[in-house]
Design a protein around this motif. Structure first.
Motif, short mmCIF file in Angstrom:
data_model
loop_
_atom_site.label_atom_id
_atom_site.label_comp_id
_atom_site.label_asym_id
_atom_site.label_seq_id
_atom_site.Cartn_x
_atom_site.Cartn_y
_atom_site.Cartn_z
N ALA A 110 -0.19 2.11 5.54
CA ALA A 110 0.62 2.13 4.31
C ALA A 110 2.01 1.56 4.56
O ALA A 110 2.57 1.66 5.65
CB ALA A 110 0.72 3.55 3.77
N HIS A 111 2.58 0.97 3.52
CA HIS A 111 3.95 0.45 3.58
C HIS A 111 4.98 1.52 3.17
O HIS A 111 6.10 1.51 3.66
CB HIS A 111 4.11 -0.75 2.65
N ARG A 167 0.87 -1.17 0.00
CA ARG A 167 0.00 0.00 0.00
C ARG A 167 0.91 1.22 0.00
O ARG A 167 1.74 1.40 0.91
CB ARG A 167 -0.90 0.00 1.22
N ILE A 168 0.77 2.05 -1.02
CA ILE A 168 1.67 3.19 -1.22
C ILE A 168 0.86 4.46 -1.34
O ILE A 168 -0.19 4.49 -2.01
CB ILE A 168 2.53 2.99 -2.49
N ARG A 201 0.67 7.06 -11.53
CA ARG A 201 0.17 6.20 -12.60
C ARG A 201 1.04 4.98 -12.81
O ARG A 201 0.55 3.88 -13.09
CB ARG A 201 0.04 7.01 -13.89
N LEU A 202 2.37 5.16 -12.70
CA LEU A 202 3.28 4.03 -12.88
C LEU A 202 3.04 2.96 -11.82
O LEU A 202 3.00 1.76 -12.11
CB LEU A 202 4.73 4.51 -12.81
N LEU A 203 2.90 3.39 -10.57
CA LEU A 203 2.67 2.44 -9.48
C LEU A 203 1.36 1.69 -9.69
O LEU A 203 1.27 0.48 -9.44
CB LEU A 203 2.66 3.18 -8.14
N ARG A 204 0.35 2.40 -10.16
CA ARG A 204 -0.94 1.75 -10.40
C ARG A 204 -0.82 0.74 -11.54
O ARG A 204 -1.42 -0.34 -11.48
CB ARG A 204 -2.00 2.81 -10.70
N GLN A 205 -0.03 1.08 -12.57
CA GLN A 205 0.16 0.15 -13.69
C GLN A 205 0.87 -1.13 -13.25
O GLN A 205 0.63 -2.21 -13.80
CB GLN A 205 0.99 0.82 -14.79
N GLN A 206 1.73 -1.02 -12.22
CA GLN A 206 2.47 -2.19 -11.76
C GLN A 206 1.69 -3.02 -10.75
O GLN A 206 2.21 -3.99 -10.20
CB GLN A 206 3.81 -1.75 -11.15
N GLY A 207 0.45 -2.63 -10.45
CA GLY A 207 -0.41 -3.43 -9.60
C GLY A 207 -0.37 -3.09 -8.13
O GLY A 207 -0.95 -3.81 -7.31
N ALA A 208 0.33 -2.02 -7.75
CA ALA A 208 0.38 -1.62 -6.34
C ALA A 208 -0.94 -0.97 -5.95
O ALA A 208 -1.66 -0.39 -6.78
CB ALA A 208 1.53 -0.65 -6.11
N LEU A 209 -1.27 -1.06 -4.65
CA LEU A 209 -2.44 -0.37 -4.11
C LEU A 209 -1.99 1.05 -3.77
O LEU A 209 -1.36 1.27 -2.73
CB LEU A 209 -2.97 -1.10 -2.87
N VAL A 210 -2.29 2.00 -4.63
CA VAL A 210 -1.74 3.35 -4.49
C VAL A 210 -2.85 4.37 -4.30
O VAL A 210 -3.90 4.32 -4.95
CB VAL A 210 -0.86 3.70 -5.72
N THR A 211 -2.61 5.31 -3.39
CA THR A 211 -3.52 6.42 -3.12
C THR A 211 -2.76 7.72 -3.31
O THR A 211 -1.62 7.86 -2.83
CB THR A 211 -4.08 6.35 -1.69
N GLY A 212 -3.37 8.68 -3.97
CA GLY A 212 -2.74 9.98 -4.18
C GLY A 212 -3.25 11.00 -3.18
O GLY A 212 -4.39 10.91 -2.71
N VAL A 213 -2.41 11.97 -2.87
CA VAL A 213 -2.79 13.10 -2.02
C VAL A 213 -2.41 14.37 -2.75
O VAL A 213 -1.26 14.54 -3.15
CB VAL A 213 -2.08 13.05 -0.65
N PRO A 252 10.08 6.74 -12.95
CA PRO A 252 10.27 5.30 -12.73
C PRO A 252 11.17 4.98 -11.54
O PRO A 252 10.95 3.99 -10.85
CB PRO A 252 10.90 4.82 -14.05
N ALA A 253 12.19 5.81 -11.29
CA ALA A 253 13.08 5.56 -10.16
C ALA A 253 12.34 5.73 -8.84
O ALA A 253 12.53 4.94 -7.90
CB ALA A 253 14.28 6.49 -10.23
N PHE A 254 11.49 6.76 -8.73
CA PHE A 254 10.69 6.96 -7.52
C PHE A 254 9.74 5.78 -7.33
O PHE A 254 9.58 5.26 -6.22
CB PHE A 254 9.90 8.26 -7.62
N ALA A 255 9.09 5.37 -8.42
CA ALA A 255 8.14 4.26 -8.33
C ALA A 255 8.85 2.97 -7.93
O ALA A 255 8.36 2.21 -7.08
CB ALA A 255 7.42 4.08 -9.66
N ALA A 256 10.01 2.74 -8.53
CA ALA A 256 10.76 1.52 -8.21
C ALA A 256 11.22 1.53 -6.76
O ALA A 256 11.17 0.50 -6.07
CB ALA A 256 11.96 1.40 -9.15
N ALA A 257 11.67 2.67 -6.27
CA ALA A 257 12.12 2.77 -4.88
C ALA A 257 10.96 2.52 -3.92
O ALA A 257 11.13 1.91 -2.86
CB ALA A 257 12.73 4.14 -4.62
N ALA A 258 9.76 2.98 -4.29
CA ALA A 258 8.59 2.74 -3.44
C ALA A 258 8.21 1.26 -3.41
O ALA A 258 7.71 0.76 -2.41
CB ALA A 258 7.41 3.57 -3.94
#
Length: 564
Positions: free
Chosen positions: A63-64, A4-5, A19-31, A463-469
């Motif tokens: 959240a993780h 959960r991110i 959007r990248l995190l959502r495409q990779q299947g993560a449970l993502v919430t925006g603020v 992508p680097a931020f998404a990968a680090a998350a």
């Protein structure tokens, strides 16, 4: 279990990460501080980014990971503190412009990673200027390797070659394989003896080449003296003033010598200089002189003092002000095979440092003499031309016709396009790399103007931020066909899913590509790597699709995904 991110701050970079995190299947919430068109209310929480109520509504306590992608360091720091109060165990990936503060936070806080958009994007800009069509970067062996995609067509030199042959070359790393037909991983394809076919795609990392040739101090001084004629306008007023002062001194000296006052040439010169500069001299020389000489002396005192005062002011401004620095920078501009960086912002400075570290000569064009990064560039002995890079004369002063490439990376997209067009008009063959903020417009600009590369830092860094998350400290990342892949190091423990397996067996079952293995005694590469059995304490460096990382989440805590 999927992570959960939360992504805080959905600006251009933040929304790309979301959007990248959502495409990779993560449970993502925006603020975000306002609604996003096309996004549901439950997916994006509206409110003050640093408010406890907003973060609680986004699920901060469960959240993780938290990605802070805003552009204000002060607010980002506030969010960090608020998040840690609400969830002390949450992993934080923080966008910081102040890299020094970011490093301090990384040391002071556990599970806190500071990242810079400029720092992530700059190597790709530099690689593009060097001729690489880079899509990302990879940190290996204390070097930054450019990552690019090879698309196999009818004329490609790798068409028909065995994948196993490419695997053996130590100067490259095979990152990922996307066959045109079927669904097979790279290791399985190599073992099966598969050859590259038209339509296949291969993600490759290339070892960077560092130029070791540096010019000696004698060569640099020689270049300065040979450049004096070209840049004489920088010191023209000072030289003109010096000539006028010398003429006045010579007139006075010759007058006193010819007046039959029994003065030698040296005595007359000494008296003239002392009189004109106000330093004083032997006043007894003219006590018995004719009235005409005394009147001449009075006139010389007044005229000389005025001229000398003006010249001294010009000289003082030239030496102690910015004019001398401008002159020195202009005189030391490389003549050929150099890189011109227009714009010395955070991105521009990182590009300059990257090119300089690779052994290349660089010249900077920056109109703001008070730019905060000027001293950082000067510390590297980088010449700086303080002028507008969109002017033809400025580019000519930077020797654009013989440059290796021009990088237009100011903070203004329109100015970047103008600089690029001016450079192409002066010399169509020079490669031009352009910074453009909006990723969609960047692609259109490259298509319309046919520049070598038009790059968006937000698209490169997201992508680097998404990968680090998604998992640990990332060595590298890239994105192709909407699939994000990441490179990282995983510590093999007794409970690790790969422990006890041969590397090739684990790679085929989990769809990852091994790069190398660090054991207690050695580093293992190539075919030996594939046959090695993994045991506790080993560190395996690998790449895999981000949406397959769940295989490690199930068994391994985030703290075990690490990098040395």
């Amino acid at each position: 279990m999927k992570p959960r991110i939360i992504v805080c701050g959905l600006g251009r970079t933040g929304y790309k990460i979301f959007r990248l995190l959502r495409q990779q299947g993560a449970l993502v919430t925006g603020v975000h501080h306002h609604s996003i068109p096309g996004e549901r209310a439950g997916d994006v929480i509206i409110g003050e980014l640093h408010a406890a109520s907003t973060l609680k509504a986004a699920g901060i306590q469960q959240a993780h990971a938290l990605v802070i992608a805003g552009g204000d360091d002060a607010i980002n720091l506030w969010i960090v503190m608020q998040a840690r109060v609400l969830n002390p165990r949450i992993r934080i990936i923080n966008r910081f412009f102040n890299s020094s503060l970011g490093e301090r936070l990384d040391q002071a806080l556990s599970d806190h990673l500071s990242m810079s958009v400029a720092g992530l994007a700059a190597p790709v800009f530099a690689f593009a200027a060097l001729g690489n069509q880079a899509i990302g970067q990879l940190k290996l062996f204390q070097e930054t390797w450019p990552i690019h995609e090879e698309r196999i067509d009818d004329n490609h030199k790798w068409r028909g070659r065995l994948l196993s042959e490419l695997w053996e070359d130590r100067s490259r790393m095979l990152i990922y394989y996307l066959p045109v037909e079927g669904d097979i991983d790279l290791v399985s394809a190599m073992i099966a003896g598969q050859r590259l076919k038209v339509g296949d795609r291969l993600i490759v990392g290339t070892q960077p080449r560092v130029r070791s040739v540096r010019k000696s101090m004698f060569a640099k001084l020689l270049k300065v003296f040979t450049s004096l004629r070209q840049f004489k306008h920088h010191a023209q007023s000072v030289l003109a003033g010096a000539v006028v002062v010398m003429v006045i001194v010579m007139i006075a000296t010759l007058t006193y010598v010819s007046a039959e006052m029994n003065l030698s040439v040296v005595d007359a010169l000494y008296f003239s200089v002392g009189m004109i500069t106000g330093a004083g001299g032997n006043d007894q020389v003219i006590e018995k002189a004719p009235d005409s000489i005394k009147i001449f002396t009075v006139v010389m005192m007044l005229v000389g003092a005025a001229v000398f005062g003006i010249w001294y002011a010009l000289l003082n401004d030239f030496i102690l002000g910015t004019r001398f620095k401008q002159f020195w920078d202009a005189a030391t501009v490389p003549h050929r095979h150099h890189y011109i960086v227009c714009g010395l912002g955070g991105l521009g400075l990182k590009i300059v440092q990257q090119l300089h570290a690779s052994g290349h000569e660089v010249v900077v064009i920056e109109p703001d003499g008070n730019n905060k990064y000027v001293n950082s560039a000067r510390s590297l002995s980088i010449p700086i031309i303080h002028a507008d890079g969109s002017f033809t004369a400025t580019l000519q002063a930077a020797n654009v016709k013989s440059a290796a490439a021009v990088l237009a990376v100011t903070g203004n997209d329109a100015i970047n396009i103008e600089i690029a067009l001016k450079a192409k008009a002066l010399t169509p063959k020079v490669p031009v790399i352009v910074h453009y903020t909006d990723p969609d417009f960047a692609r259109m600009a490259q298509q319309v103007f046919d520049f070598e590369a038009v790059l968006s830092p937000a698209e490169l860094a997201a992508p680097a931020f998404a990968a680090a998350a998604l998992g640990g400290r990332i060595l590298g990342n890239g994105i192709t066909a909407d699939t994000l892949w990441v490179a990282f190091a995983t510590l093999i423990t007794p409970s690790h899913p790969f422990c006890g397996q041969r590397v090739k067996d684990a790679a085929m079952s989990a769809d990852f590509v091994p790069m190398y293995l660090e054991t207690t005694y050695q580093t293992i590469h190539g075919w030996d790597l594939l046959e090695t059995h993994l045991s506790g304490g080993d560190i395996l460096y690998l790449t895999m699709p981000a949406n397959k990382l769940y295989q490690l989440w199930r068994y391994t805590p985030t703290s075990q995904v690490m990098v040395k």
